[in-house]
Write a protein that holds these residues in place. Structure first.
Motif, PDB file in Angstrom:
ATOM      1  N   GLY A   1      44.014  41.988  26.086  1.00  0.00           N
ATOM      2  CA  GLY A   1      42.931  42.316  25.161  1.00  0.00           C
ATOM      3  C   GLY A   1      42.215  41.107  24.584  1.00  0.00           C
ATOM      4  N   PHE A   2      42.404  39.933  25.190  1.00  0.00           N
ATOM      5  CA  PHE A   2      41.700  38.741  24.734  1.00  0.00           C
ATOM      6  C   PHE A   2      40.251  38.812  25.188  1.00  0.00           C
ATOM      7  CE2 PHE A   2      45.479  35.522  24.498  1.00  0.00           C
ATOM      8  CZ  PHE A   2      46.028  36.244  23.453  1.00  0.00           C
ATOM      9  N   GLU A   3      39.422  37.942  24.602  1.00  0.00           N
ATOM     10  CA  GLU A   3      38.031  37.833  25.010  1.00  0.00           C
ATOM     11  C   GLU A   3      37.797  36.459  25.634  1.00  0.00           C
ATOM     12  OE1 GLU A   3      35.956  38.471  21.339  1.00  0.00           O
ATOM     13  OE2 GLU A   3      36.206  36.396  20.687  1.00  0.00           O
ATOM     14  N   VAL A   4      36.778  36.382  26.465  1.00  0.00           N
ATOM     15  CA  VAL A   4      36.414  35.112  27.085  1.00  0.00           C
ATOM     16  C   VAL A   4      35.756  34.234  26.030  1.00  0.00           C
ATOM     17  CG1 VAL A   4      34.985  33.992  28.852  1.00  0.00           C
ATOM     18  CG2 VAL A   4      36.093  36.184  29.341  1.00  0.00           C
ATOM     19  N   ARG A   5      36.210  32.985  25.935  1.00  0.00           N
ATOM     20  CA  ARG A   5      35.580  32.009  25.044  1.00  0.00           C
ATOM     21  C   ARG A   5      34.557  31.187  25.830  1.00  0.00           C
ATOM     22  NH1 ARG A   5      37.737  34.450  21.253  1.00  0.00           N
ATOM     23  NH2 ARG A   5      39.483  33.669  20.064  1.00  0.00           N
ATOM     24  N   GLU A   6      35.000  30.640  26.964  1.00  0.00           N
ATOM     25  CA  GLU A   6      34.110  29.847  27.821  1.00  0.00           C
ATOM     26  C   GLU A   6      34.504  30.077  29.274  1.00  0.00           C
ATOM     27  OE1 GLU A   6      33.027  25.701  26.229  1.00  0.00           O
ATOM     28  OE2 GLU A   6      35.029  26.097  25.388  1.00  0.00           O
ATOM     29  N   ASP A   7      33.505  30.118  30.138  1.00  0.00           N
ATOM     30  CA  ASP A   7      33.731  30.205  31.580  1.00  0.00           C
ATOM     31  C   ASP A   7      32.603  29.423  32.238  1.00  0.00           C
ATOM     32  OD1 ASP A   7      34.365  30.770  34.188  1.00  0.00           O
ATOM     33  OD2 ASP A   7      34.344  32.949  33.945  1.00  0.00           O
ATOM     34  N   VAL A   8      32.867  28.136  32.488  1.00  0.00           N
ATOM     35  CA  VAL A   8      31.845  27.232  32.980  1.00  0.00           C
ATOM     36  C   VAL A   8      32.358  26.530  34.234  1.00  0.00           C
ATOM     37  CG1 VAL A   8      30.433  25.211  32.429  1.00  0.00           C
ATOM     38  CG2 VAL A   8      31.062  26.822  30.610  1.00  0.00           C
TER      39      VAL A   8
ATOM     40  N   LEU B   1      42.287  35.647  34.337  1.00  0.00           N
ATOM     41  CA  LEU B   1      41.234  36.159  33.455  1.00  0.00           C
ATOM     42  C   LEU B   1      41.345  37.674  33.305  1.00  0.00           C
ATOM     43  CD1 LEU B   1      38.656  35.739  31.799  1.00  0.00           C
ATOM     44  CD2 LEU B   1      37.367  35.906  33.954  1.00  0.00           C
ATOM     45  N   LYS B   2      41.545  38.354  34.408  1.00  0.00           N
ATOM     46  CA  LYS B   2      41.682  39.814  34.377  1.00  0.00           C
ATOM     47  C   LYS B   2      42.906  40.225  33.551  1.00  0.00           C
ATOM     48  CE  LYS B   2      41.720  43.804  37.421  1.00  0.00           C
ATOM     49  NZ  LYS B   2      41.611  44.303  38.781  1.00  0.00           N
ATOM     50  N   PHE B   3      44.040  39.537  33.739  1.00  0.00           N
ATOM     51  CA  PHE B   3      45.257  39.843  32.994  1.00  0.00           C
ATOM     52  C   PHE B   3      45.046  39.650  31.491  1.00  0.00           C
ATOM     53  CE2 PHE B   3      49.229  38.471  30.979  1.00  0.00           C
ATOM     54  CZ  PHE B   3      50.070  39.518  31.307  1.00  0.00           C
ATOM     55  N   TYR B   4      44.535  38.500  31.108  1.00  0.00           N
ATOM     56  CA  TYR B   4      44.415  38.191  29.684  1.00  0.00           C
ATOM     57  C   TYR B   4      43.338  39.014  28.980  1.00  0.00           C
ATOM     58  CZ  TYR B   4      47.918  34.586  29.886  1.00  0.00           C
ATOM     59  OH  TYR B   4      49.117  33.938  30.021  1.00  0.00           O
TER      60      TYR B   4
ATOM     61  N   ASP C   1      52.989  36.247  32.598  1.00  0.00           N
ATOM     62  CA  ASP C   1      51.680  36.528  33.191  1.00  0.00           C
ATOM     63  C   ASP C   1      51.788  36.451  34.721  1.00  0.00           C
ATOM     64  OD1 ASP C   1      51.476  33.839  34.018  1.00  0.00           O
ATOM     65  OD2 ASP C   1      49.942  33.323  32.542  1.00  0.00           O
ATOM     66  N   PRO C   2      50.723  36.761  35.452  1.00  0.00           N
ATOM     67  CA  PRO C   2      50.805  36.755  36.921  1.00  0.00           C
ATOM     68  C   PRO C   2      51.184  35.397  37.534  1.00  0.00           C
ATOM     69  CG  PRO C   2      48.846  37.931  36.215  1.00  0.00           C
ATOM     70  CD  PRO C   2      49.433  37.280  34.994  1.00  0.00           C
ATOM     71  N   SER C   3      50.988  34.301  36.797  1.00  0.00           N
ATOM     72  CA  SER C   3      51.356  32.978  37.293  1.00  0.00           C
ATOM     73  C   SER C   3      52.789  32.604  36.946  1.00  0.00           C
ATOM     74  CB  SER C   3      50.398  31.921  36.744  1.00  0.00           C
ATOM     75  OG  SER C   3      49.100  32.100  37.255  1.00  0.00           O
ATOM     76  N   GLY C   4      53.458  33.442  36.155  1.00  0.00           N
ATOM     77  CA  GLY C   4      54.840  33.178  35.779  1.00  0.00           C
ATOM     78  C   GLY C   4      55.013  32.566  34.401  1.00  0.00           C
TER      79      GLY C   4
END
Length: 139
Positions: free
Chosen positions: A26-33, A18-21, A125-128
């Motif tokens: 520069g992306f925005e959060v759509r959903e975090d549930v 989440l921090k990376f993206y 990304d950090p996960s590869g």
């Protein structure tokens, strides 16, 4: 008509992803549930600010019973090699966006290069997970 709404990437750590993206790409959060009734399953999606109809799910690798340990390890190994999926990002200025992302701390594995289909660069990304940054030619 069928449209793509959400694509998925496996991630090792949803908070790190989440921090990376959001902070680097520069992306925005759509959903975090988080759903307690599903064992605290977290549905986390992000996407480009100017494209509200598409999202990328940052999906943690589940354990049993959803995914057995051997399969989870195989997914993790593919991620480490950059072969668990690719997201293709379009930009009007590949070199300029590349510079901007480098300034934000994104490490590229391929610098912008002219290709038959446009100008293209690659990073992970950090996960590869492998991401491509592409500027299509003017048509």
């Amino acid at each position: 008509m069928i449209k793509i709404g959400t694509a998925q990437l496996w991630v090792h750590d949803q908070d790190e992803a989440l921090k990376f993206y959001t902070e680097k790409i520069g992306f925005e959060v759509r959903e975090d549930v988080t759903m307690a009734e599903l064992g605290n399953f977290r549905w986390l999606t992000v996407g480009p600010a100017g494209q509200p109809d598409i999202a990328i799910t940052l999906m943690a690798i589940p354990g049993p019973p959803v995914m057995d340990n051997d399969t989870a390890k195989q997914v993790s190994d593919l991620m480490a090699k950059g072969f668990a999926g690719t997201i293709f990002l379009l930009t009007d200025d590949c070199r300029g966006t590349h510079r901007e992302l480098v300034e934000r701390g994104v490490e590229f594995v391929e610098e912008p290069e002219e290709r038959p289909y446009g100008i293209d660069a690659g990073f992970r990304d950090p996960s590869g997970n492998h991401l491509r940054l592409t500027q299509l030619p003017d048509r």
